[in-house]
Motif scaffolding. Structure first.
Motif, PDB file in Angstrom:
ATOM      1  N   ASN A 405       0.813  -1.221   0.000  1.00 56.85           N
ATOM      2  CA  ASN A 405       0.000   0.000   0.000  1.00 56.85           C
ATOM      3  C   ASN A 405       0.847   1.271   0.000  1.00 56.85           C
ATOM      4  O   ASN A 405       0.315   2.369   0.155  1.00 56.85           O
ATOM      5  CB  ASN A 405      -0.922   0.013   1.227  1.00 56.85           C
ATOM      6  N   THR A 406       2.153   1.100  -0.162  1.00 55.37           N
ATOM      7  CA  THR A 406       3.056   2.251  -0.153  1.00 55.37           C
ATOM      8  C   THR A 406       3.393   2.693  -1.565  1.00 55.37           C
ATOM      9  O   THR A 406       3.726   1.876  -2.420  1.00 55.37           O
ATOM     10  CB  THR A 406       4.357   1.917   0.604  1.00 55.37           C
ATOM     11  N   THR A 407       3.274   3.992  -1.791  1.00 51.07           N
ATOM     12  CA  THR A 407       3.671   4.580  -3.074  1.00 51.07           C
ATOM     13  C   THR A 407       5.008   5.292  -2.900  1.00 51.07           C
ATOM     14  O   THR A 407       5.229   5.985  -1.898  1.00 51.07           O
ATOM     15  CB  THR A 407       2.610   5.594  -3.556  1.00 51.07           C
ATOM     16  N   TYR A 408       5.887   5.099  -3.882  1.00 52.31           N
ATOM     17  CA  TYR A 408       7.189   5.770  -3.877  1.00 52.31           C
ATOM     18  C   TYR A 408       7.234   6.737  -5.052  1.00 52.31           C
ATOM     19  O   TYR A 408       7.072   6.325  -6.212  1.00 52.31           O
ATOM     20  CB  TYR A 408       8.318   4.753  -3.977  1.00 52.31           C
ATOM     21  N   ALA A 409       7.416   8.008  -4.747  1.00 50.83           N
ATOM     22  CA  ALA A 409       7.453   9.045  -5.778  1.00 50.83           C
ATOM     23  C   ALA A 409       8.846   9.665  -5.811  1.00 50.83           C
ATOM     24  O   ALA A 409       9.277  10.309  -4.848  1.00 50.83           O
ATOM     25  CB  ALA A 409       6.399  10.113  -5.489  1.00 50.83           C
ATOM     26  N   PHE A 410       9.553   9.438  -6.899  1.00 52.08           N
ATOM     27  CA  PHE A 410      10.902   9.976  -7.069  1.00 52.08           C
ATOM     28  C   PHE A 410      10.839  11.300  -7.830  1.00 52.08           C
ATOM     29  O   PHE A 410      10.201  11.377  -8.892  1.00 52.08           O
ATOM     30  CB  PHE A 410      11.773   9.007  -7.868  1.00 52.08           C
ATOM     31  N   GLU A 429      -2.456  11.470  -7.824  1.00 49.93           N
ATOM     32  CA  GLU A 429      -3.322  12.081  -6.835  1.00 49.93           C
ATOM     33  C   GLU A 429      -2.938  11.550  -5.458  1.00 49.93           C
ATOM     34  O   GLU A 429      -2.884  10.345  -5.243  1.00 49.93           O
ATOM     35  CB  GLU A 429      -4.790  11.775  -7.136  1.00 49.93           C
ATOM     36  N   ILE A 430      -2.710  12.452  -4.536  1.00 50.45           N
ATOM     37  CA  ILE A 430      -2.329  12.060  -3.182  1.00 50.45           C
ATOM     38  C   ILE A 430      -3.586  11.992  -2.318  1.00 50.45           C
ATOM     39  O   ILE A 430      -4.327  12.975  -2.217  1.00 50.45           O
ATOM     40  CB  ILE A 430      -1.331  13.068  -2.586  1.00 50.45           C
ATOM     41  N   PRO A 431      -3.867  10.838  -1.707  1.00 47.87           N
ATOM     42  CA  PRO A 431      -5.042  10.731  -0.843  1.00 47.87           C
ATOM     43  C   PRO A 431      -5.020  11.774   0.280  1.00 47.87           C
ATOM     44  O   PRO A 431      -3.952  12.123   0.798  1.00 47.87           O
ATOM     45  CB  PRO A 431      -4.926   9.309  -0.265  1.00 47.87           C
ATOM     46  N   ALA A 434      -3.180  10.805   3.479  1.00 45.19           N
ATOM     47  CA  ALA A 434      -1.889  10.132   3.285  1.00 45.19           C
ATOM     48  C   ALA A 434      -0.817  10.709   4.194  1.00 45.19           C
ATOM     49  O   ALA A 434      -0.790  11.915   4.478  1.00 45.19           O
ATOM     50  CB  ALA A 434      -1.450  10.264   1.832  1.00 45.19           C
ATOM     51  N   LYS A 435       0.067   9.827   4.650  1.00 44.37           N
ATOM     52  CA  LYS A 435       1.238  10.259   5.397  1.00 44.37           C
ATOM     53  C   LYS A 435       2.413  10.286   4.430  1.00 44.37           C
ATOM     54  O   LYS A 435       2.701   9.290   3.761  1.00 44.37           O
ATOM     55  CB  LYS A 435       1.534   9.301   6.554  1.00 44.37           C
ATOM     56  N   ILE A 436       3.107  11.413   4.352  1.00 44.10           N
ATOM     57  CA  ILE A 436       4.207  11.576   3.396  1.00 44.10           C
ATOM     58  C   ILE A 436       5.481  11.959   4.139  1.00 44.10           C
ATOM     59  O   ILE A 436       5.479  12.867   4.986  1.00 44.10           O
ATOM     60  CB  ILE A 436       3.888  12.658   2.347  1.00 44.10           C
ATOM     61  N   TYR A 468      15.160  12.667  -5.280  1.00 46.39           N
ATOM     62  CA  TYR A 468      14.543  12.708  -3.962  1.00 46.39           C
ATOM     63  C   TYR A 468      13.350  11.755  -3.938  1.00 46.39           C
ATOM     64  O   TYR A 468      12.530  11.748  -4.868  1.00 46.39           O
ATOM     65  CB  TYR A 468      14.070  14.143  -3.656  1.00 46.39           C
ATOM     66  N   LEU A 469      13.264  10.982  -2.866  1.00 48.15           N
ATOM     67  CA  LEU A 469      12.192   9.995  -2.776  1.00 48.15           C
ATOM     68  C   LEU A 469      11.181  10.381  -1.701  1.00 48.15           C
ATOM     69  O   LEU A 469      11.544  10.529  -0.523  1.00 48.15           O
ATOM     70  CB  LEU A 469      12.784   8.604  -2.454  1.00 48.15           C
ATOM     71  N   PHE A 470       9.931  10.515  -2.131  1.00 45.96           N
ATOM     72  CA  PHE A 470       8.830  10.744  -1.203  1.00 45.96           C
ATOM     73  C   PHE A 470       8.120   9.409  -0.979  1.00 45.96           C
ATOM     74  O   PHE A 470       7.742   8.714  -1.932  1.00 45.96           O
ATOM     75  CB  PHE A 470       7.825  11.749  -1.771  1.00 45.96           C
ATOM     76  N   VAL A 471       7.955   9.051   0.299  1.00 42.46           N
ATOM     77  CA  VAL A 471       7.276   7.817   0.676  1.00 42.46           C
ATOM     78  C   VAL A 471       5.860   8.172   1.099  1.00 42.46           C
ATOM     79  O   VAL A 471       5.664   8.965   2.028  1.00 42.46           O
ATOM     80  CB  VAL A 471       8.026   7.112   1.826  1.00 42.46           C
ATOM     81  N   ILE A 472       4.877   7.604   0.404  1.00 42.32           N
ATOM     82  CA  ILE A 472       3.466   7.967   0.617  1.00 42.32           C
ATOM     83  C   ILE A 472       2.700   6.746   1.113  1.00 42.32           C
ATOM     84  O   ILE A 472       2.608   5.731   0.413  1.00 42.32           O
ATOM     85  CB  ILE A 472       2.840   8.495  -0.695  1.00 42.32           C
ATOM     86  N   ASN A 473       2.164   6.845   2.314  1.00 42.25           N
ATOM     87  CA  ASN A 473       1.394   5.747   2.905  1.00 42.25           C
ATOM     88  C   ASN A 473      -0.049   6.187   3.189  1.00 42.25           C
ATOM     89  O   ASN A 473      -0.320   7.362   3.407  1.00 42.25           O
ATOM     90  CB  ASN A 473       2.020   5.289   4.224  1.00 42.25           C
TER      91      ASN A 473
END
Length: 473
Positions: A405-410, A429-431, A434-436, A468-473
């Motif tokens: 369920n984790t999205t990784y946005a570079f 689209e970011i829920p 979401a925790k980022i 840069y990596l954003f971790v989106i949960n």
């Protein structure tokens, strides 16, 4: 005798070689055939999870600092251009080239250092050139005298180079692969001396001389069996020289395949069956020959411009050349990181080539690049390993992967670019709940109007990165 030319002359030769590589990436991937053997399926799934591997082109050609094998090929192409005092006469040149083996002595050979450096960079699999088109075996084959254990290096306890390399990388937890050239320009059963070779292909018509062709088939089979039975666990058999193929497999819509004059069927079914009898679950990669013996496809020196659902790997050079040249033009760490992210986001693996020199050592700059990549991977590898591509895959400066369920946005920053106060991921689209976070930083980031807000203090804390990596949960 030293055949090393000036950097300018070499550059022309290697850029021509790169053109050859891109030409030979052409393939109709719609013909991909997925493996049915459960052990092969398991191995392929594991390979797709590791994402990042090391390829090494190494042979006697490194002593002259020239393109691997291709200067022997009598074709009027840039990548086949000969250099040095014997270049005017093909026969003299071939003899001089093959005589390199008499002085080849890579006394600094230290595969353990390579393996540690590759592991530190985050690489997890290896493909090593056991034999290129020139026919020189980097292993102790009993079917030829043209081999590493018949050089001045033979007295070294690590003379059987392939065995030492595979063992060193295996000890560091790597999946291991053997590059093997199907064509062999040294053996008389391929380039039969009665007819001078006209090009890269076999120098006689196999239909007219079946005994000679069967001799070559057996020679190929026997050498591959040596590699599959005498060198420990092997995960990948990576076969090059796609013009050695059944006539029925030639795709006439692809320019380079139209020039193949003969049926050069070496009976891949027999080879694969034998290889897997020694190495159950072995991945067989019969490059550019679509069908059951190409378990994954291998675009060369290029990255597809779109996501591909089939298993694939881009094989690319860290510098300009596949083989060692005295002065290499290495890609920047930023370029290498962006290349890896781009490939993984589209569903592929990166197989990055580093070429050892005649003394058995890499350029020090190659170690530096791997160390720098490792620093980035230590923090951001969570978005690389064991991930799946996520639509829209690549959009502008953004690349996406997912795991559960984790999205990784570079965010693939430009050189010297400073992060702004907010960034809006393209096509994603970011829920609302979401925790980022930044990878490696536990501070939660806020979202406003679909854009991620970046406090100045947080930007300072994470420092400047190639991506840069954003971790989106």
């Amino acid at each position: 005798m030293n055949f090393r030319s000036t950097a300018a002359l070499l550059a022309g030769l290697f850029f021509a070689s790169a053109s050859y590589a891109q030409q030979h990436s052409e393939q109709n991937h719609s013909k991909y055939v997925a493996p049915t053997d459960p052990l092969v399926q398991q191995k392929l799934s594991k390979w797709q999870d590791v994402k990042f591997g090391l390829l090494m082109h190494w042979g006697t050609y490194s002593q002259w600092g020239i393109v691997e094998s291709w200067s022997l090929c009598p074709e009027d192409e840039g990548w086949c251009e000969r250099r040095g005092p014997h270049s005017h006469d093909w026969y003299e040149y071939k003899k001089a080239y093959e005589d390199i083996a008499k002085t080849f002595n890579p006394v600094k050979f230290n595969p353990e250092r390579w393996a540690k450096a590759a592991k530190g960079a985050g690489m997890k699999y290896l493909v090593f050139t056991t034999k290129h088109h020139d026919g020189f075996s980097m292993f102790d084959s009993k079917y030829t005298d043209y081999k590493i254990t018949n050089t001045p290096f033979k007295s070294n306890p690590k003379a059987n180079v392939t065995k030492e390399v595979l063992a060193a990388f295996r000890n560091e937890g790597f999946m291991t692969g053997t590059y093997f050239s199907k064509p062999d320009w040294h053996t008389d059963s391929y380039w039969w001396p009665y007819f001078p070779p006209k090009d890269r292909n076999v120098s006689y018509d196999p239909k007219k001389r079946p005994d000679l062709w069967n001799k070559f088939k057996d020679f190929t089979y026997n050498q591959i069996e040596e590699l599959m039975s005498d060198y420990g666990s092997v995960d990948i058999l990576w076969l090059d020289g796609g013009w050695v193929r059944p006539k029925s497999s030639i795709d006439t819509t692809i320019s380079w395949q139209k020039t193949i004059p003969y049926d050069q069927d070496i009976d891949m079914a027999r080879i694969a069956k034998m290889a897997r009898s020694h190495q159950p679950g072995l991945l067989v990669v019969d490059r550019t020959v679509s069908g059951e013996f190409e378990n994954y496809v291998t675009p060369e020196q290029s990255i597809p411009d779109h996501y591909m659902s089939i298993p694939w790997e881009s094989c690319m050079t860290m510098g300009d050349s596949w083989s060692y040249i005295p002065k290499e033009n290495f890609k920047s760490t930023q370029k290498l990181v962006h290349t890896l992210v781009d490939i993984v986001a589209k569903g592929g693996n990166l197989l990055l080539n580093v070429a050892p020199g005649p003394d058995g050592e890499w350029h020090e700059e190659a170690y530096t690049r791997l160390e720098e990549m490792g620093k980035w991977m230590n923090v951001n590898g969570v978005g690389i390993y064991e991930t799946k591509p996520l639509a829209p895959y690549r959009a502008g400066k953004w690349a996406y992967t997912k795991k559960g369920n984790t999205t990784y946005a570079f965010y693939l920053a430009e050189a010297g670019e400073k992060l702004p106060a907010s960034l809006k991921p393209e096509g994603l689209e970011i829920p609302a709940k979401a925790k980022i976070t930044f990878a490696g930083n536990k501070k939660a980031l806020k979202v406003k109007n679909g854009a991620i807000e970046l406090p100045a203090r947080t930007i300072t804390e994470i420092g400047t990165q190639p991506a840069y990596l954003f971790v989106i949960n």
